[in-house]
Design an enzyme around this catalytic site. Structure first.
Site, PDB file in Angstrom:
ATOM      1  N   SER A  94       0.810  -1.212   0.000  1.00 54.90           N
ATOM      2  CA  SER A  94       0.000   0.000   0.000  1.00 54.90           C
ATOM      3  C   SER A  94       0.852   1.274   0.000  1.00 54.90           C
ATOM      4  CB  SER A  94      -0.956  -0.020   1.197  1.00 54.90           C
ATOM      5  OG  SER A  94      -1.912   1.014   1.107  1.00 54.90           O
ATOM      6  N   GLN A  95       0.828   2.054   1.084  1.00 60.50           N
ATOM      7  CA  GLN A  95       1.552   3.327   1.115  1.00 60.50           C
ATOM      8  C   GLN A  95       3.037   3.137   0.875  1.00 60.50           C
ATOM      9  OE1 GLN A  95       2.716   5.543   4.805  1.00 60.50           O
ATOM     10  NE2 GLN A  95       1.078   6.947   4.188  1.00 60.50           N
TER      11      GLN A  95
END
Length: 684
Positions: A94-95
């Site tokens: 994700s991030q």
């Protein structure tokens, strides 16, 4: 092989290690995995609560609201790779995946420029990456410039694998689908603002209260205005999805109520509650689009949102005229019920629960405790005192303007009392917001954060008395008063008046497109696009004030409508694009709410002002008998009297257009406030 493993936001290295256990088992024992924690404390992601330990700390690598944390994260990454590397590969979730992909694109760019920058990994595995990488150099300067993956295909010179779960959607297609569903909500609430403009004649005639007709528009606008910021605050407590669905439910329910009323008072009350729901639908839908739109595409999203608003407002007028011409005025409200139900289901199915919302209350403590905490958080974060003061000011001030010289004289104790009390409430509101915002920090979250007052560019977008506050009256007045002029002065039917309004409505999306092109593709500063729009809007408004007052519709006024519409479209789109750019990300919900609130507050006051101008002009230029006549019911009067009444009303509408021109001129105050050496502009 040595592999670096980086978790996503709202989790930690231990949780990520547990999540990847099955994958690592399949890869065998001949690899070494280093799991590293992010450096920013964060709220736990709802998806990992079932595998997290009690009170276990979780982290993110970057706080999107504070780009300095991103600069620190990249510096820490480079230091870590230098001290602990080299690594053969990286697994990022994700991030962290966005962060690594951004850095790899930067390294590839440096090597393409002739710099000998070593590539830190031989391969990369990205899991559930939902945000595009950004330009690394611009990020270091505090700017977010997204890199389109399609345009950057093949830039990263190492093998990469991108993995999504079975329940994950493609981010771009999911965003487009969500925008289409949310757009329906924007359309319904925008159409409801103007649907009354071509329906007042029929409704007031049937309910026998012409003198209260303007309240059908004002009641909606007042509550629409008063609750915009309150709905924005609700997103912090209950979440964007829950707040949007709740507001849509209220809007649909009282739309049905409007269609079932039997008296004018009942209709006014239902319109007021309909406005409460409509304000949430309108503001939260726009904020939803801003949130799911990448920063580099704010121009296109804002232009699309402005176009939907413009289409909704003009089709509202046409739809109202068509329905009333068919003799079924109740369906101007009842059509919202099936359309709103469809929008509710679509939004419920398309929007994720945690969009723009971080759940920070543990539901396992019990439903009663959960609701108690939510209620307490709501009361301490929504500034109920500020909401009451602003709503009280708006209601009393607009009521005084609406009733003065209609039901009560300007010198009456009621009108003077309402004006005095509204003034006191307005001053108290400003003092209260200053007190809790600058003197009693932490006491309650102000509905108008005082730090925003110190931002001259933001205040130029919002107030003083410019930006949304003066563009709101001009836009709304034109959509409402032009059809009424066509019906009363030119004796057009409701449907004909709505269709003729298309000349004005056609200019608005053209202006939005031109603004999007200038601000987005050519990166023209906002002050220039606002200036161009203000010039066109001002010129068009004053030209409309010179339209002949004859029964025949003068053809030249269509050109004036188009010119004014282009100016309105440019001005409003400029302000919409500027809002998410000139404020911090964490202030975007309240910024959107405040922007819309000032716009609609200006619209409410503007409608009341121009109605007062028209009534005063008519009473001053007609005899008592003619002035008391219902301008929508002139068949029983002598032809000379009818012609005189139509001409006086036409001159009164021209005077209203001069007031619109004055509002438009005030936008140059916004230009002065926004002017600075380094002009604010959209960076793509």
């Amino acid at each position: 092989m040595r592999i670096l493993c980086l978790h996503g936001a709202g989790t930690n290295s231990r949780i990520f290690e547990a999540q990847t256990a099955a994958i690592r088992y399949e890869l065998g024992d001949n690899h070494t995995y280093d799991f590293v924690d992010g450096g920013v404390p964060w709220d736990m992601h709802p998806g990992v609560k079932n595998i997290a330990l009690e009170d276990e700390p979780v982290y993110a690598f970057i706080d999107p609201a504070d780009l300095n944390t991103g600069v620190t994260a990249y510096r820490n990454l480079m230091d870590y790779l230098e001290e602990e590397g080299p690594y053969d590969g990286v697994i990022a979730f994700s991030q962290a995946a966005t962060m690594i992909l951004t850095y790899l694109a930067h390294v590839a760019r440096q090597n393409a420029l002739g710099h000998d920058t070593p590539t830190p990994f031989k391969f990369a595995i990205f899991i559930s990456i939902v945000h595009c990488p950004v330009d690394y150099e611009a990020f270091q300067r505090g700017q977010i410039i997204e890199i389109c993956p399609k345009d950057a295909k093949g830039v990263v010179g190492i093998p990469t694998v991108h993995i999504w779960g079975a329940l994950d959607d493609d981010p771009e297609s999911a965003a487009r689908a969500a925008e289409l569903r949310i757009g329906l909500g924007i359309f319904l609430s925008a159409a409801e603002i103007t649907i009354m403009s071509t329906s007042l004649v029929t409704i007031t005639d049937e309910l026998m209260h012409y003198e209260q007709g303007s309240w059908l528009i004002t009641a909606y606008l007042l509550t629409f205005t008063g609750f915009l910021t309150l709905w924005a605050k609700c997103t912090d407590v209950f979440g964007l999805k829950a707040s949007l669905l709740s507001s849509l439910l209220i809007f649909v329910a009282f739309s049905g109520g409007c269609g079932a009323v039997r008296t004018m008072n009942q209709l006014i009350i239902c319109r007021a509650f309909q406005g409460i729901g409509g304000s949430g639908v309108f503001s939260l839908s726009l904020f939803s689009i801003i949130h799911i739109t990448p920063p580099g595409k704010f121009d296109a999203a804002s232009a699309a949102g402005s176009a939907v608003v413009a289409i909704g407002m003009v089709l509202g007028a046409i739809l109202g005229g068509a329905i009333c011409s068919a003799g079924a005025w109740r369906w101007i409200f009842l059509y919202n019920v099936p359309a709103g139900a469809v929008a509710w289901v679509l939004i419920f199915s398309a929007m994720p629960y945690n969009l723009a919302h971080k759940e920070n209350i543990d539901r396992s403590a019990g439903i009663w405790d959960y609701l108690t905490r939510k209620t307490t958080l709501f009361l301490t974060s929504t500034d109920p005192v500020g909401c009451f003061l602003l709503l009280g000011f708006s209601v009393l001030f607009v009521t005084a303007l609406e009733e003065a010289n209609v039901t009560y004289a300007w010198s009456s104790a009621l009108v003077i009392g309402f004006l005095a009390v509204s003034g006191a409430l307005g001053i108290t509101f400003v003092v209260w917001e200053w007190y809790i915002g600058s003197r009693r920090k932490g006491l309650v979250e102000p509905m108008f954060p005082w730090t925003m007052v110190q931002d001259r560019v933001w205040m130029g977008v919002l107030l003083c008395p410019s930006g949304f506050f003066v563009s709101g009256p001009a836009t709304t007045i034109l959509y409402i008063q032009i059809p009424q002029r066509l019906q009363i002065t030119n004796d057009s039917s409701a449907i004909s008046a709505g269709l003729r309004l298309l000349a004005f409505a056609a200019g608005s999306p053209i202006g939005s497109f031109v603004c999007s092109l200038l601000a987005g593709k050519f990166r023209l500063p906002f002050v220039y696009t606002i200036t161009i729009g203000a010039i066109l809007q001002t010129a068009g408004s004053f030209l409309l004030s010179s339209v002949p007052t004859t029964l025949h519709v003068w053809g030249g006024q269509y050109g004036y409508m188009v010119l004014t519409g282009i100016g309105v479209g440019m001005s409003m789109t400029s302000f919409y694009i500027a809002v998410p750019v000139v404020v911090r990300k964490e202030d975007q919900p309240i910024a959107v709410g405040l922007s819309l609130q000032t716009r609609m507050l200006g619209a409410s006051l503007g409608i009341a002002i121009v109605n007062s101008i028209l009534i005063n002009y008519v009473k001053a230029h007609l005899g008592p008998l003619e002035a008391a006549a219902n301008p929508n019911m002139l068949l029983g009067l002598p032809p000379d009297n009818v012609q005189q009444i139509r001409e006086v009303y036409g001159a009164g509408y021209n005077l209203q257009m001069k007031a619109v021109g004055a509002f438009s001129l005030a936008q140059f105050v916004a230009v002065a406030l926004m002017w600075r050496k380094d002009q604010a502009r959209l960076i793509k």
